[in-house]
Design a protein around this motif. Structure first.
Motif, PDB file in Angstrom:
ATOM      1  N   ASP A  17     -25.351   4.917 -19.828  1.00 24.39           N
ATOM      2  CA  ASP A  17     -25.675   5.818 -18.717  1.00 24.39           C
ATOM      3  C   ASP A  17     -25.237   5.127 -17.425  1.00 24.39           C
ATOM      4  O   ASP A  17     -25.751   4.057 -17.073  1.00 24.39           O
ATOM      5  CB  ASP A  17     -27.185   6.093 -18.654  1.00 24.39           C
ATOM      6  N   ILE A  18     -24.279   5.740 -16.745  1.00 24.52           N
ATOM      7  CA  ILE A  18     -23.772   5.174 -15.501  1.00 24.52           C
ATOM      8  C   ILE A  18     -24.523   5.811 -14.335  1.00 24.52           C
ATOM      9  O   ILE A  18     -24.333   6.990 -14.005  1.00 24.52           O
ATOM     10  CB  ILE A  18     -22.258   5.424 -15.353  1.00 24.52           C
ATOM     11  N   LYS A  23     -25.501   0.451 -14.586  1.00 25.19           N
ATOM     12  CA  LYS A  23     -25.388   1.133 -15.867  1.00 25.19           C
ATOM     13  C   LYS A  23     -26.498   0.645 -16.784  1.00 25.19           C
ATOM     14  O   LYS A  23     -26.900  -0.523 -16.725  1.00 25.19           O
ATOM     15  CB  LYS A  23     -24.013   0.906 -16.492  1.00 25.19           C
ATOM     16  N   VAL A  24     -27.002   1.543 -17.616  1.00 24.92           N
ATOM     17  CA  VAL A  24     -28.058   1.195 -18.555  1.00 24.92           C
ATOM     18  C   VAL A  24     -27.703   1.774 -19.925  1.00 24.92           C
ATOM     19  O   VAL A  24     -27.035   2.810 -20.014  1.00 24.92           O
ATOM     20  CB  VAL A  24     -29.438   1.720 -18.097  1.00 24.92           C
ATOM     21  N   PRO A  25     -28.103   1.097 -21.008  1.00 27.19           N
ATOM     22  CA  PRO A  25     -27.818   1.612 -22.348  1.00 27.19           C
ATOM     23  C   PRO A  25     -28.615   2.878 -22.605  1.00 27.19           C
ATOM     24  O   PRO A  25     -29.736   3.029 -22.114  1.00 27.19           O
ATOM     25  CB  PRO A  25     -28.259   0.473 -23.267  1.00 27.19           C
ATOM     26  N   ASN A  86     -26.624  11.673 -12.641  1.00 26.98           N
ATOM     27  CA  ASN A  86     -26.882  11.912 -11.235  1.00 26.98           C
ATOM     28  C   ASN A  86     -28.356  12.238 -11.056  1.00 26.98           C
ATOM     29  O   ASN A  86     -28.871  13.207 -11.621  1.00 26.98           O
ATOM     30  CB  ASN A  86     -26.020  13.076 -10.737  1.00 26.98           C
ATOM     31  N   VAL A  87     -29.061  11.422 -10.279  1.00 28.93           N
ATOM     32  CA  VAL A  87     -30.498  11.577 -10.088  1.00 28.93           C
ATOM     33  C   VAL A  87     -30.754  12.312  -8.777  1.00 28.93           C
ATOM     34  O   VAL A  87     -30.351  11.854  -7.709  1.00 28.93           O
ATOM     35  CB  VAL A  87     -31.211  10.207 -10.086  1.00 28.93           C
ATOM     36  N   SER A  94     -29.130  14.997 -13.933  1.00 30.91           N
ATOM     37  CA  SER A  94     -28.067  15.805 -14.519  1.00 30.91           C
ATOM     38  C   SER A  94     -27.010  14.856 -15.082  1.00 30.91           C
ATOM     39  O   SER A  94     -26.907  13.698 -14.663  1.00 30.91           O
ATOM     40  CB  SER A  94     -27.456  16.747 -13.476  1.00 30.91           C
ATOM     41  N   TYR A  95     -26.186  15.361 -16.031  1.00 29.49           N
ATOM     42  CA  TYR A  95     -25.324  14.477 -16.795  1.00 29.49           C
ATOM     43  C   TYR A  95     -23.894  14.995 -16.872  1.00 29.49           C
ATOM     44  O   TYR A  95     -23.653  16.181 -17.085  1.00 29.49           O
ATOM     45  CB  TYR A  95     -25.863  14.324 -18.226  1.00 29.49           C
TER      46      TYR A  95
END
Length: 298
Positions: A17-18, A23-25, A86-87, A94-95
């Motif tokens: 997840d960017i 970035k996070v797994p 996107n936060v 949203s992705y």
């Protein structure tokens, strides 16, 4: 054969997840597996990564957080999955999901076959996203023939699904988890019902699903089991982000179910787990399960 004994299979996407600043797994199957392992349930992840730096980094993360990568395939032709998250100001996410990537091409292999032949798998957890490509969808179809409880965490991500595929998945499921907007979308296909419980009952009847969980965000969740409804009003917490909160919820629900707890106990613990994980950033934060118990106790 990996000598570990597994209780659960999580099938589908593993990825990065960017976020705007890091970035996070992530990936729902990986997140669910992480929390199941924290709760003491050995879980196999059926997925794929690329032969690239992102894939190697992901394997390092999996090792660091105690997840087993034995069943994660290495793909020479496609890159490791990425999602640009996107936060919004209200912390909703949203992705933008990159395609095609390695987890779109999960194939049947000897490792999977040996596990399905020799292991006592109780649950198979899957979602709609991994069915956007026929290769992974065909592999999942074969796994769903295995005699385990089929758990569909719908996770609708437009435009990565079709009504035809969703209906196939729902007919295959013994347990369905979805949020309120997803419930509205799928039940609008076949009913004029507007009430929450009416929609859930209609879904259960149409697809012959005995167990349905609907998450309601800050308002908690509602559970349907064989015609009876159970509710939890949710827990008030300070939200960091909602990434992986629903995945933690599902893992906690399955944990309670495996332990033979009552439906009301299950929905309470699941609501607490989902809320607690929302106080952290990312879907696989470092936390102690006892913290969730403290939230329930108040």
């Amino acid at each position: 054969m990996n000598p570990r004994q597994y209780e659960i299979i999580c099938f589908g996407e593993v990825l990065w997840d960017i976020l705007p600043d890091k970035k996070v797994p992530g990936g729902a199957p990986m997140n669910v597996a992480y929390h199941l392992e924290k709760l003491g349930h050995p879980t196999a992840i059926f997925s794929g990564i690329g032969n690239d730096e992102a894939g190697r980094d992901l394997l390092t993360v999996l090792d660091n957080i105690g997840l087993d990568a034995y069943f994660i395939q290495r793909n020479e032709a496609y890159e490791t999955g990425k999602v640009y998250a996107n936060v919004a100001n209200n912390q909703e996410v949203s992705y933008d999901i990159v395609k095609p990537v390695a987890w779109d091409f999960i194939v049947q292999d000897d490792k999977q076959a040996e596990l399905l032949t020799n292991a006592d798998i109780a649950y198979v957890v899957f979602g709609s996203l991994a069915c956007r490509n026929p290769v992974s969808m065909h592999t999942l179809a074969n796994i769903l023939n295995f005699p385990a409880v089929k758990v569909l965490d719908i996770n609708l991500r437009a435009p990565h699904y079709t009504r035809e595929i969703l209906e196939w998945l729902m007919k295959a499921a013994n347990i369905i988890k979805l949020n309120e907007s997803e419930l509205t979308l799928v039940t609008d296909w076949f009913t004029t019902a507007t009430g929450l419980e009416e929609r859930i009952a209609a879904l259960a009847t149409r697809y012959k699903v005995p167990e349905i969980i609907v998450t309601l965000g800050a308002a908690g969740a509602i559970l349907y089991v064989d015609g009876t409804f159970y509710r939890h009003q949710g827990f008030e917490v300070t939200v960091a982000d909602t990434i992986g909160s629903g995945d933690a919820f599902l893992a906690a629900y399955l944990h309670g179910r495996i332990k033979g707890q009552s439906p009301q106990e299950n929905i309470t613990f699941a609501a607490a787990m989902g809320a607690w994980i929302a106080t952290y950033n990312g879907g696989c934060p470092d936390y102690e399960v006892a913290e969730v118990g403290q939230l329930i106790k108040g």
